[in-house]
Design a protein around this motif. Structure first.
Motif, PDB file in Angstrom:
ATOM      1  N   MET A 181       0.848  -1.185   0.000  1.00 43.45           N
ATOM      2  CA  MET A 181       0.000   0.000   0.000  1.00 43.45           C
ATOM      3  C   MET A 181       0.887   1.240   0.000  1.00 43.45           C
ATOM      4  N   VAL A 182       0.568   2.170  -0.866  1.00 39.12           N
ATOM      5  CA  VAL A 182       1.273   3.438  -0.926  1.00 39.12           C
ATOM      6  C   VAL A 182       0.561   4.413   0.011  1.00 39.12           C
ATOM      7  N   ILE A 183       1.290   4.906   1.008  1.00 39.13           N
ATOM      8  CA  ILE A 183       0.723   5.809   2.008  1.00 39.13           C
ATOM      9  C   ILE A 183       1.223   7.218   1.746  1.00 39.13           C
ATOM     10  N   THR A 184       0.291   8.155   1.680  1.00 42.26           N
ATOM     11  CA  THR A 184       0.647   9.567   1.553  1.00 42.26           C
ATOM     12  C   THR A 184      -0.020  10.329   2.687  1.00 42.26           C
ATOM     13  N   ILE A 185       0.692  11.347   3.170  1.00 46.75           N
ATOM     14  CA  ILE A 185       0.194  12.172   4.270  1.00 46.75           C
ATOM     15  C   ILE A 185       0.330  13.620   3.844  1.00 46.75           C
TER      16      ILE A 185
ATOM     17  N   ALA B  64      -4.314  11.192   5.944  1.00 41.17           N
ATOM     18  CA  ALA B  64      -3.494  10.107   5.411  1.00 41.17           C
ATOM     19  C   ALA B  64      -4.321   9.286   4.429  1.00 41.17           C
ATOM     20  N   GLU B  65      -3.679   8.946   3.319  1.00 46.40           N
ATOM     21  CA  GLU B  65      -4.338   8.148   2.295  1.00 46.40           C
ATOM     22  C   GLU B  65      -3.544   6.866   2.069  1.00 46.40           C
ATOM     23  N   GLY B  66      -4.265   5.805   1.821  1.00 48.09           N
ATOM     24  CA  GLY B  66      -3.660   4.539   1.440  1.00 48.09           C
ATOM     25  C   GLY B  66      -4.102   4.209   0.029  1.00 48.09           C
ATOM     26  N   ASP B  67      -3.150   4.112  -0.889  1.00 47.06           N
ATOM     27  CA  ASP B  67      -3.456   3.887  -2.300  1.00 47.06           C
ATOM     28  C   ASP B  67      -4.485   4.889  -2.820  1.00 47.06           C
ATOM     29  N   GLY B  68      -4.348   6.133  -2.371  1.00 47.92           N
ATOM     30  CA  GLY B  68      -5.212   7.200  -2.842  1.00 47.92           C
ATOM     31  C   GLY B  68      -6.530   7.353  -2.121  1.00 47.92           C
TER      32      GLY B  68
ATOM     33  N   PRO C 276      -0.098   4.089  11.847  1.00 48.24           N
ATOM     34  CA  PRO C 276       1.253   4.300  12.376  1.00 48.24           C
ATOM     35  C   PRO C 276       2.045   5.338  11.582  1.00 48.24           C
ATOM     36  N   ALA C 277       1.903   5.332  10.262  1.00 43.12           N
ATOM     37  CA  ALA C 277       2.615   6.321   9.438  1.00 43.12           C
ATOM     38  C   ALA C 277       2.119   7.726   9.755  1.00 43.12           C
ATOM     39  N   LEU C 278       0.816   7.866   9.929  1.00 47.03           N
ATOM     40  CA  LEU C 278       0.248   9.176  10.254  1.00 47.03           C
ATOM     41  C   LEU C 278       0.702   9.646  11.632  1.00 47.03           C
ATOM     42  N   MET C 279       0.725   8.755  12.609  1.00 42.44           N
ATOM     43  CA  MET C 279       1.175   9.160  13.947  1.00 42.44           C
ATOM     44  C   MET C 279       2.643   9.563  13.909  1.00 42.44           C
ATOM     45  N   ALA C 280       3.464   8.833  13.176  1.00 41.57           N
ATOM     46  CA  ALA C 280       4.882   9.191  13.072  1.00 41.57           C
ATOM     47  C   ALA C 280       5.035  10.577  12.450  1.00 41.57           C
ATOM     48  N   ALA C 281       4.256  10.871  11.425  1.00 44.33           N
ATOM     49  CA  ALA C 281       4.316  12.186  10.783  1.00 44.33           C
ATOM     50  C   ALA C 281       3.817  13.281  11.727  1.00 44.33           C
TER      51      ALA C 281
END
Length: 166
Positions: A1-5, A62-66, A102-107
């Motif tokens: 999954m591609v994660i974007t924030i 945060a988005e996962g695969d858009g 987790p990616a969003l919390m890290a950001a």
């Protein structure tokens, strides 16, 4: 999954509302009378437009695969001078277990550190073990502080405080 924030914009109000409402329906609604819970879920769908304009704190999406899957709302603490607070952190149930949260919390924590904070805290319901585990895995620790929070039905629920050094 591609994660974007990214920073949420005024155009994201409906998306943030959907994430908040659907997350709240699964994690919080079981604590309430069904009619009250339905009203609370509904109100969460529309309140984000007001939070986005004028924006005092930061809101990340945060988005996962858009697909928008999680939000983080954070800034200076509302109760403790000099530290940061994660005012709200919600992940859509479809995003649970995907790595988006987790990616969003890290950001979120990285941004708070960049903003000059050395400590952050948050409050979550005592009786939501999934959220408590998530915050612990994210580096937070329970402080031992508790408070009652009334969502509007006259039956306060206990919240516990978590904090983390940045």
């Amino acid at each position: 999954m591609v994660i974007t924030i990214r920073h949420a914009t005024i155009e994201d109000g409906d998306v943030l509302g959907e994430i908040h409402a659907d997350s709240w329906a699964v994690a919080y609604a079981p604590f309430f009378d069904p009619a009250f819970a339905a009203g609370q879920v509904s109100s969460r769908r529309t309140r984000w437009h007001a939070r986005l304009s004028p924006l005092k704190d930061t809101i990340y999406l945060a988005e996962g695969d858009g697909r928008p899957l999680a939000l983080s709302w954070f800034g200076p603490s509302q109760t403790v001078n000099g530290i940061a607070e994660v005012h709200g952190f919600y992940a859509h149930p479809d995003g649970w277990g995907t790595g988006v949260a987790p990616a969003l919390m890290a950001a979120t924590l990285a941004q708070l550190k960049e903003d000059g904070f050395t400590r952050a805290h948050l409050w979550t319901l005592r009786d939501t073990p999934q959220s408590r585990r998530f915050y612990t895995k994210s580096g937070f620790a329970e402080t031992g502080a508790t408070r009652d929070h009334d969502f509007g039905d006259g039956r306060p629920l206990i919240q516990v405080e978590f904090s983390v050094d940045l």
